[in-house]
Motif scaffolding. Structure first.
Motif, PDB file in Angstrom:
ATOM      1  N   GLU A   1      41.645 -68.602 -31.592  1.00 38.23           N
ATOM      2  CA  GLU A   1      40.344 -67.941 -31.430  1.00 38.23           C
ATOM      3  C   GLU A   1      40.261 -67.224 -30.099  1.00 38.23           C
ATOM      4  O   GLU A   1      39.693 -66.117 -30.003  1.00 38.23           O
ATOM      5  CB  GLU A   1      39.235 -68.988 -31.558  1.00 38.23           C
ATOM      6  N   GLY A   2      40.830 -67.821 -29.026  1.00 40.27           N
ATOM      7  CA  GLY A   2      40.810 -67.163 -27.716  1.00 40.27           C
ATOM      8  C   GLY A   2      41.579 -65.861 -27.717  1.00 40.27           C
ATOM      9  O   GLY A   2      41.126 -64.848 -27.140  1.00 40.27           O
ATOM     10  N   LEU A   3      42.750 -65.827 -28.345  1.00 37.09           N
ATOM     11  CA  LEU A   3      43.524 -64.586 -28.419  1.00 37.09           C
ATOM     12  C   LEU A   3      42.807 -63.547 -29.269  1.00 37.09           C
ATOM     13  O   LEU A   3      42.826 -62.340 -28.941  1.00 37.09           O
ATOM     14  CB  LEU A   3      44.911 -64.890 -28.995  1.00 37.09           C
ATOM     15  N   THR A   4      42.190 -64.006 -30.347  1.00 32.26           N
ATOM     16  CA  THR A   4      41.441 -63.060 -31.190  1.00 32.26           C
ATOM     17  C   THR A   4      40.284 -62.429 -30.417  1.00 32.26           C
ATOM     18  O   THR A   4      40.054 -61.209 -30.480  1.00 32.26           O
ATOM     19  CB  THR A   4      40.915 -63.779 -32.438  1.00 32.26           C
TER      20      THR A   4
ATOM     21  N   HIS B   1      37.574 -58.030 -27.504  1.00 32.80           N
ATOM     22  CA  HIS B   1      36.654 -57.716 -26.413  1.00 32.80           C
ATOM     23  C   HIS B   1      37.343 -57.174 -25.160  1.00 32.80           C
ATOM     24  O   HIS B   1      36.667 -56.586 -24.311  1.00 32.80           O
ATOM     25  CB  HIS B   1      35.856 -58.973 -26.033  1.00 32.80           C
ATOM     26  N   ALA B   2      38.647 -57.393 -25.052  1.00 30.12           N
ATOM     27  CA  ALA B   2      39.374 -56.896 -23.869  1.00 30.12           C
ATOM     28  C   ALA B   2      40.720 -56.329 -24.289  1.00 30.12           C
ATOM     29  O   ALA B   2      41.781 -56.832 -23.888  1.00 30.12           O
ATOM     30  CB  ALA B   2      39.544 -58.002 -22.835  1.00 30.12           C
ATOM     31  N   PRO B   3      40.730 -55.284 -25.131  1.00 24.45           N
ATOM     32  CA  PRO B   3      42.011 -54.717 -25.572  1.00 24.45           C
ATOM     33  C   PRO B   3      42.777 -54.114 -24.384  1.00 24.45           C
ATOM     34  O   PRO B   3      42.202 -53.441 -23.535  1.00 24.45           O
ATOM     35  CB  PRO B   3      41.591 -53.653 -26.583  1.00 24.45           C
ATOM     36  N   GLY B   4      44.061 -54.395 -24.359  1.00 22.57           N
ATOM     37  CA  GLY B   4      44.894 -53.879 -23.273  1.00 22.57           C
ATOM     38  C   GLY B   4      44.986 -54.793 -22.078  1.00 22.57           C
ATOM     39  O   GLY B   4      45.839 -54.571 -21.196  1.00 22.57           O
ATOM     40  N   ALA B   5      44.139 -55.801 -21.968  1.00 21.57           N
ATOM     41  CA  ALA B   5      44.176 -56.720 -20.829  1.00 21.57           C
ATOM     42  C   ALA B   5      45.228 -57.800 -21.069  1.00 21.57           C
ATOM     43  O   ALA B   5      45.500 -58.187 -22.205  1.00 21.57           O
ATOM     44  CB  ALA B   5      42.806 -57.362 -20.621  1.00 21.57           C
ATOM     45  N   GLU B   6      45.826 -58.276 -20.002  1.00 19.82           N
ATOM     46  CA  GLU B   6      46.838 -59.311 -20.100  1.00 19.82           C
ATOM     47  C   GLU B   6      46.164 -60.683 -20.206  1.00 19.82           C
ATOM     48  O   GLU B   6      45.299 -61.027 -19.392  1.00 19.82           O
ATOM     49  CB  GLU B   6      47.760 -59.272 -18.878  1.00 19.82           C
ATOM     50  N   VAL B   7      46.597 -61.451 -21.164  1.00 23.44           N
ATOM     51  CA  VAL B   7      46.007 -62.757 -21.433  1.00 23.44           C
ATOM     52  C   VAL B   7      46.989 -63.831 -20.988  1.00 23.44           C
ATOM     53  O   VAL B   7      48.198 -63.743 -21.249  1.00 23.44           O
ATOM     54  CB  VAL B   7      45.670 -62.925 -22.932  1.00 23.44           C
ATOM     55  N   THR B   8      46.441 -64.853 -20.320  1.00 23.99           N
ATOM     56  CA  THR B   8      47.257 -65.972 -19.861  1.00 23.99           C
ATOM     57  C   THR B   8      46.803 -67.247 -20.562  1.00 23.99           C
ATOM     58  O   THR B   8      45.633 -67.610 -20.490  1.00 23.99           O
ATOM     59  CB  THR B   8      47.135 -66.153 -18.340  1.00 23.99           C
ATOM     60  N   VAL B   9      47.759 -67.894 -21.218  1.00 21.26           N
ATOM     61  CA  VAL B   9      47.492 -69.149 -21.913  1.00 21.26           C
ATOM     62  C   VAL B   9      48.199 -70.262 -21.146  1.00 21.26           C
ATOM     63  O   VAL B   9      49.422 -70.215 -20.965  1.00 21.26           O
ATOM     64  CB  VAL B   9      47.978 -69.103 -23.365  1.00 21.26           C
TER      65      VAL B   9
ATOM     66  N   ILE C   1      42.578 -70.280 -21.670  1.00 22.14           N
ATOM     67  CA  ILE C   1      42.899 -68.905 -22.100  1.00 22.14           C
ATOM     68  C   ILE C   1      42.056 -67.972 -21.248  1.00 22.14           C
ATOM     69  O   ILE C   1      40.821 -68.012 -21.320  1.00 22.14           O
ATOM     70  CB  ILE C   1      42.606 -68.687 -23.599  1.00 22.14           C
ATOM     71  N   ARG C   2      42.716 -67.141 -20.438  1.00 27.25           N
ATOM     72  CA  ARG C   2      42.003 -66.271 -19.511  1.00 27.25           C
ATOM     73  C   ARG C   2      42.498 -64.844 -19.644  1.00 27.25           C
ATOM     74  O   ARG C   2      43.687 -64.595 -19.837  1.00 27.25           O
ATOM     75  CB  ARG C   2      42.184 -66.739 -18.071  1.00 27.25           C
ATOM     76  N   ASN C   3      41.545 -63.920 -19.559  1.00 29.55           N
ATOM     77  CA  ASN C   3      41.897 -62.500 -19.532  1.00 29.55           C
ATOM     78  C   ASN C   3      41.028 -61.809 -18.502  1.00 29.55           C
ATOM     79  O   ASN C   3      39.848 -62.159 -18.324  1.00 29.55           O
ATOM     80  CB  ASN C   3      41.683 -61.875 -20.916  1.00 29.55           C
TER      81      ASN C   3
ATOM     82  N   GLY D   1      36.326 -60.861 -15.816  1.00 26.59           N
ATOM     83  CA  GLY D   1      37.171 -61.434 -16.840  1.00 26.59           C
ATOM     84  C   GLY D   1      36.451 -62.531 -17.615  1.00 26.59           C
ATOM     85  O   GLY D   1      35.265 -62.815 -17.409  1.00 26.59           O
ATOM     86  N   PHE D   2      37.184 -63.154 -18.490  1.00 23.52           N
ATOM     87  CA  PHE D   2      36.617 -64.200 -19.352  1.00 23.52           C
ATOM     88  C   PHE D   2      37.619 -65.337 -19.438  1.00 23.52           C
ATOM     89  O   PHE D   2      38.835 -65.108 -19.555  1.00 23.52           O
ATOM     90  CB  PHE D   2      36.327 -63.651 -20.751  1.00 23.52           C
ATOM     91  N   GLN D   3      37.126 -66.562 -19.390  1.00 24.85           N
ATOM     92  CA  GLN D   3      37.993 -67.731 -19.457  1.00 24.85           C
ATOM     93  C   GLN D   3      37.428 -68.744 -20.437  1.00 24.85           C
ATOM     94  O   GLN D   3      36.217 -69.002 -20.469  1.00 24.85           O
ATOM     95  CB  GLN D   3      38.172 -68.385 -18.083  1.00 24.85           C
ATOM     96  N   LEU D   4      38.342 -69.305 -21.223  1.00 24.57           N
ATOM     97  CA  LEU D   4      38.015 -70.340 -22.183  1.00 24.57           C
ATOM     98  C   LEU D   4      38.784 -71.599 -21.790  1.00 24.57           C
ATOM     99  O   LEU D   4      40.012 -71.585 -21.714  1.00 24.57           O
ATOM    100  CB  LEU D   4      38.414 -69.891 -23.588  1.00 24.57           C
ATOM    101  N   ARG D   5      38.053 -72.682 -21.488  1.00 32.02           N
ATOM    102  CA  ARG D   5      38.675 -73.915 -21.013  1.00 32.02           C
ATOM    103  C   ARG D   5      38.291 -75.053 -21.975  1.00 32.02           C
ATOM    104  O   ARG D   5      37.124 -75.169 -22.352  1.00 32.02           O
ATOM    105  CB  ARG D   5      38.224 -74.257 -19.592  1.00 32.02           C
ATOM    106  N   ALA D   6      39.296 -75.861 -22.277  1.00 29.99           N
ATOM    107  CA  ALA D   6      39.069 -76.985 -23.196  1.00 29.99           C
ATOM    108  C   ALA D   6      39.858 -78.193 -22.721  1.00 29.99           C
ATOM    109  O   ALA D   6      40.942 -78.065 -22.125  1.00 29.99           O
ATOM    110  CB  ALA D   6      39.484 -76.632 -24.623  1.00 29.99           C
TER     111      ALA D   6
END
Length: 419
Positions: free
Chosen positions: A337-340, A345-353, A367-369, A409-414
């Motif tokens: 869901e985080g990658l989706t 919402h942030a096409p082209g941005a680098e995502v770090t898992v 999951i942060r972008n 940016g946006f970050q999802l933490r679990a």
């Protein structure tokens, strides 16, 4: 009269209704149509007729004993003895009215029993019926009056074989026993009805719990469909959009995009078959397709990279093989869901898992972008996936946090329990 207490269990009501009193049968099965008489009351069952006939015979038998004593008493004139027997016969016949008018019959038996020894059996039956069919306050008043006039009766007509005090005491004890027996029968009936009500409430609650379980299962399937298909359909949308806006792209890129579309479509169909299998089988374990675990994160990241995303995976789990399947599956769905969301919402941005954890410490997932490089059009339905993820994580015993950061940016933490 013992038949008053022989009531079969409520579960046998359909097959043995005639074994129950009409009032109890009606109360135990109110939804079933019952035959009623002219007065509007339920008609007597077979058991009612047997009990009523037995009560009539008991009243007649005791009345005959009383009539014999009256006829042998030299202090009583023959005309009075004949009147006593006539009144007693009418009282015994009135026993058949005990179900329709229990209070009226018991009250009428107070003066009748005072003047007629032959009506003694009918008076006992009337008091017993009153104790069975009416609340305690009725029998308290009628019984109290009967006990009060009892000494007067034996003063007027003393027993030839017993002293006055003994006659009064024995008669009072007999009346208390009859009333107590009737109250016991009434309490047993109320107990049966209360157990029947409890059983019905339990059935209703069980039906409600089953309905709630079905609703929760549908919601779980809906969340699963969102988590699974959103990722696949986003890949399809990205590559289909690329083919639409770049019809002159090199042949290799077109082939690669078409391959991703074909593979994503195949995976989406597989996921749909899996969900339909759950709906048909009623058990997720009945479906043949294996559920994703933590080890599938590499494949998930690789799929996103093939779709053109910039994704980096930092796996710091000390013992990946010992991660529980449920925890790994939840971590996989959160990452998916985080990658989706990052792709939308942030096409082209680098995502770090980032994944880290150890037994006893729990599994931590991030999951942060950064902020998107350009303007992003609003996406309909935003936030629904995060709501589902929060609920999924809570059910797994973990916690989920998400939000924007200072740099845009946006970050999802679990955090998920492990250990």
């Amino acid at each position: 009269m013992l038949a008053e207490t022989e009531v079969p269990p409520a579960r046998e009501l359909t097959q043995g209704r005639w074994l129950l009193p009409s009032a109890v049968a009606t109360a135990l099965d109110p939804d079933r149509p019952h035959r009623v008489g002219r007065s509007g009351r339920p008609r007597r069952t077979g058991r009612d007729w047997i009990v009523d006939f037995t009560a009539f015979l008991v009243a007649v038998f005791i009345g005959m004993i009383g009539a014999d004593e009256v006829s042998k008493d030299p202090a009583i004139a023959k005309s009075l003895a004949d009147a006593d027997q006539l009144i007693g016969a009418l009282a015994c016949a009135a026993v058949w009215l005990r179900r329709r008018w229990p209070v009226g019959l018991a009250v009428a038996m107070l003066p009748v029993g005072l003047i007629s020894s032959t009506a003694g059996g009918a008076s006992m039956v009337a008091f017993f019926t009153l104790a069975v069919h009416r609340p305690f306050r009725y029998i308290a008043w009628v019984g109290g009056v009967s006990f009060a006039i009892n000494p007067l009766f034996y003063w007027w007509r003393p027993a030839p074989d017993l002293p006055y005090v003994a006659s009064v005491v024995l008669s009072t004890l007999l009346g208390v026993a009859i009333i107590g027996w009737g109250m016991f029968v009434r309490s047993q009936r109320h107990l049966m009805l209360s157990l029947r009500d409890r059983a019905r409430r339990a059935e209703t609650e069980a039906a409600l719990r089953a309905e709630q379980a079905q609703r929760l299962a549908r919601e779980a399937i809906a969340r699963e469909m969102h988590d699974v298909l959103a990722h696949r359909l986003t890949l399809l949308s990205v590559h289909a959009g690329a083919l639409e806006f770049r019809p002159d792209a090199p042949r290799d890129e077109v082939v690669r995009a078409a391959g991703v579309i074909r593979e994503s479509s195949h995976e989406a169909l597989q996921d749909l078959r899996e969900i339909i299998g759950v709906l048909r089988a009623g058990d997720p374990d009945d479906t043949g397709r294996p559920q994703p675990t933590l080890a599938a994160l590499d494949t998930l990241v690789a799929e996103s990279q093939e779709a053109g995303m910039k994704v980096g995976l930092d796996n710091r789990v000390t013992e990946p093989a010992s991660v529980p399947a449920s925890v790994g599956r939840t971590a996989y769905r959160i990452t998916q869901e985080g990658l989706t969301n990052a792709r939308k919402h942030a096409p082209g941005a680098e995502v770090t898992v980032t994944v880290a954890g150890a037994p006893g410490d729990g599994l931590t997932l991030s999951i942060r972008n950064p902020a998107p490089p350009g303007d992003v059009p609003p996406v309909p339905g935003s936030g629904q996936g995060l709501i589902g993820l929060t609920e999924r994580t809570t059910l797994a015993g973990g916690r989920l946090e998400h939000g924007e950061e200072e740099d845009g940016g946006f970050q999802l933490r679990a955090w998920l329990p492990w250990g």
